[in-house]
Design a protein around this motif. Structure first.
Motif, PDB file in Angstrom:
ATOM      1  N   LYS A 191       0.829  -1.210   0.000  1.00  0.00           N
ATOM      2  CA  LYS A 191       0.000   0.000   0.000  1.00  0.00           C
ATOM      3  C   LYS A 191       0.863   1.259   0.000  1.00  0.00           C
ATOM      4  O   LYS A 191       0.594   2.219  -0.722  1.00  0.00           O
ATOM      5  CB  LYS A 191      -0.919  -0.020   1.210  1.00  0.00           C
ATOM      6  N   GLN A 192       1.916   1.240   0.808  1.00  0.00           N
ATOM      7  CA  GLN A 192       2.802   2.406   0.871  1.00  0.00           C
ATOM      8  C   GLN A 192       3.538   2.629  -0.459  1.00  0.00           C
ATOM      9  O   GLN A 192       3.763   3.771  -0.867  1.00  0.00           O
ATOM     10  CB  GLN A 192       3.823   2.219   1.999  1.00  0.00           C
ATOM     11  N   VAL A 193       3.898   1.532  -1.111  1.00  0.00           N
ATOM     12  CA  VAL A 193       4.572   1.645  -2.406  1.00  0.00           C
ATOM     13  C   VAL A 193       3.673   2.350  -3.415  1.00  0.00           C
ATOM     14  O   VAL A 193       4.105   3.272  -4.131  1.00  0.00           O
ATOM     15  CB  VAL A 193       4.997   0.248  -2.918  1.00  0.00           C
ATOM     16  N   GLU A 194       2.429   1.922  -3.502  1.00  0.00           N
ATOM     17  CA  GLU A 194       1.521   2.521  -4.472  1.00  0.00           C
ATOM     18  C   GLU A 194       1.252   3.999  -4.147  1.00  0.00           C
ATOM     19  O   GLU A 194       1.087   4.828  -5.038  1.00  0.00           O
ATOM     20  CB  GLU A 194       0.197   1.746  -4.494  1.00  0.00           C
ATOM     21  N   LYS A 195       1.258   4.315  -2.872  1.00  0.00           N
ATOM     22  CA  LYS A 195       0.994   5.694  -2.453  1.00  0.00           C
ATOM     23  C   LYS A 195       2.197   6.603  -2.681  1.00  0.00           C
ATOM     24  O   LYS A 195       2.047   7.782  -3.037  1.00  0.00           O
ATOM     25  CB  LYS A 195       0.611   5.714  -0.974  1.00  0.00           C
TER      26      LYS A 195
END
Length: 385
Positions: free
Chosen positions: A118-122
């Motif tokens: 999730k953090q990567v996509e954000k």
């Protein structure tokens, strides 16, 4: 028997070409005939009287006191082109590193601990950058590295503009017809989105990439340097990166200054660090060194002229001397006075120095050698039987 001193780890494949019957190879030789070196600094080294040649397994010779060697009659070799493919491949990588904040992204990803996907996509948008396709790459220097890089860049969709007023015929023939020729270096500065440098560090080129040069470039230009760190004025580069005039700088020469620069990717001098490159450089360096020691022939020297002569006589006399008038006549007169027949010869010069090889019938005794050495302007005389 020839004694060879190694100042760095040299590829075993290269050293294997030195026949143990004729060569002793060691990293602790006190009276070497030849030296094999990669990056070891030789400027403070006392050159022994026995030393005839130095072969550097690589292209640059900044670590060797070339002028002092020339004065002593020590031939210095390098290995042009042996590591060219390795550097070309890393320069291609450099173009990508200059475009996309890959290193920053990898370092950022390593800090993530939970909910990683999730953090990567954000957070990935902070590392966005341009594609290479359709952009213009300017290459300064179209030799063994710059030329193949130009061709490779064309094949991945870049428009390539090259500048090299000293390009060789062979290098020109190897270029794709799609590579456009710049008439001036200013043309490179003014028209290119990316600039890759492939020239030696000389008094004329050192610091040439400076504030004045940057002012002529496009805003947001990306610069690749796998040639020499000294080509770039570091203070001017830092200022240009800070202002955004230069979007990124990728170099193979980390320093205290470059490591602190904004948007600078410092690779730890990995240009030639491949197994194949190290083997190619070692093979070429060993070949140059052994050929000179055994035959007197010179190829790829940085301080003496190339000179090759097929062996015809019983004895070969190799003479290093100053390139001044009347030297050859005086040498011939000494040999003629001793009633010695010259079977074959070659004489080549390079700026202030010259090199003469004589193949003669019979032997060259101490008296003959002493008479040649006595000629004013003679630097070194060697006899190969």
């Amino acid at each position: 028997m020839y004694n060879i001193l190694t100042l760095n780890k040299i590829s075993k494949e290269g050293l294997a070409h030195l026949d143990a019957k004729n060569y002793t190879v060691s990293d602790a030789c006190e009276a070497p005939d030849g030296v094999l070196v990669r990056s070891a600094a030789m400027h403070d080294m006392v050159m022994p009287e026995s030393l005839l040649c130095i072969a550097r397994a690589g292209a640059g010779v900044n670590n060797i006191p070339v002028d002092a060697c020339t004065e002593k009659g020590i031939v210095v070799f390098n290995t042009p082109g042996a590591n060219a493919n390795a550097v070309k491949e890393l320069a291609l990588c450099g173009l990508l590193l200059a475009s996309r904040k890959i290193v920053d992204g990898i370092n950022w990803a390593r800090t993530l601990e939970t909910d990683v996907a999730k953090q990567v996509e954000k957070g990935k948008s902070q590392f966005v950058g341009p594609e290479l396709m359709g952009k213009t790459l300017g290459i300064i220097g179209l030799g063994a590295i710059g030329g193949p890089l130009a061709n490779a860049a064309h094949h991945i969709g870049m428009d390539v503009l090259g500048y090299d007023p000293y390009i060789s015929v062979d290098a020109a023939w190897s270029l794709s017809r799609t590579i456009k020729k710049a008439k001036t270096i200013e043309e490179i500065y003014e028209n290119c989105d990316y600039i890759s440098i492939h020239v030696p560090a000389t008094p004329e080129t050192k610091g040439s990439l400076n504030a004045q040069a940057f002012s002529m470039m496009k805003d947001g230009v990306r610069i690749i340097n796998f040639a020499r760190g000294e080509l770039v004025n570091e203070a001017d580069m830092a200022a240009a990166l800070e202002s955004g005039k230069i979007a990124s700088y990728v170099c193979d020469f980390p320093t205290e200054a470059t490591l602190k620069m904004k948007n600078c990717v410092c690779i730890p001098h990995l240009g030639a660090s491949t197994y194949e490159s190290e083997e190619n450089c070692a093979n070429m360096a060993v070949s140059e060194l052994s050929s000179f020691l055994e035959t007197g022939n010179i190829k790829n020297s940085v301080n003496f002229p190339n000179a090759e002569l097929a062996r015809t006589g019983d004895t070969r006399i190799c003479i290093i001397h100053k390139n001044i008038p009347d030297m050859l006549r005086q040498i011939m007169a000494v040999v003629s006075e001793k009633k010695i027949n010259i079977e074959n010869m070659v004489n080549k010069s390079r700026q202030a120095v010259a090199y003469t090889m004589l193949d003669i019938d019979g032997d060259a005794n101490d008296e003959l050698v002493a008479s040649i050495k006595a000629i004013d302007g003679i630097v070194r005389v060697r006899v190969i039987k």
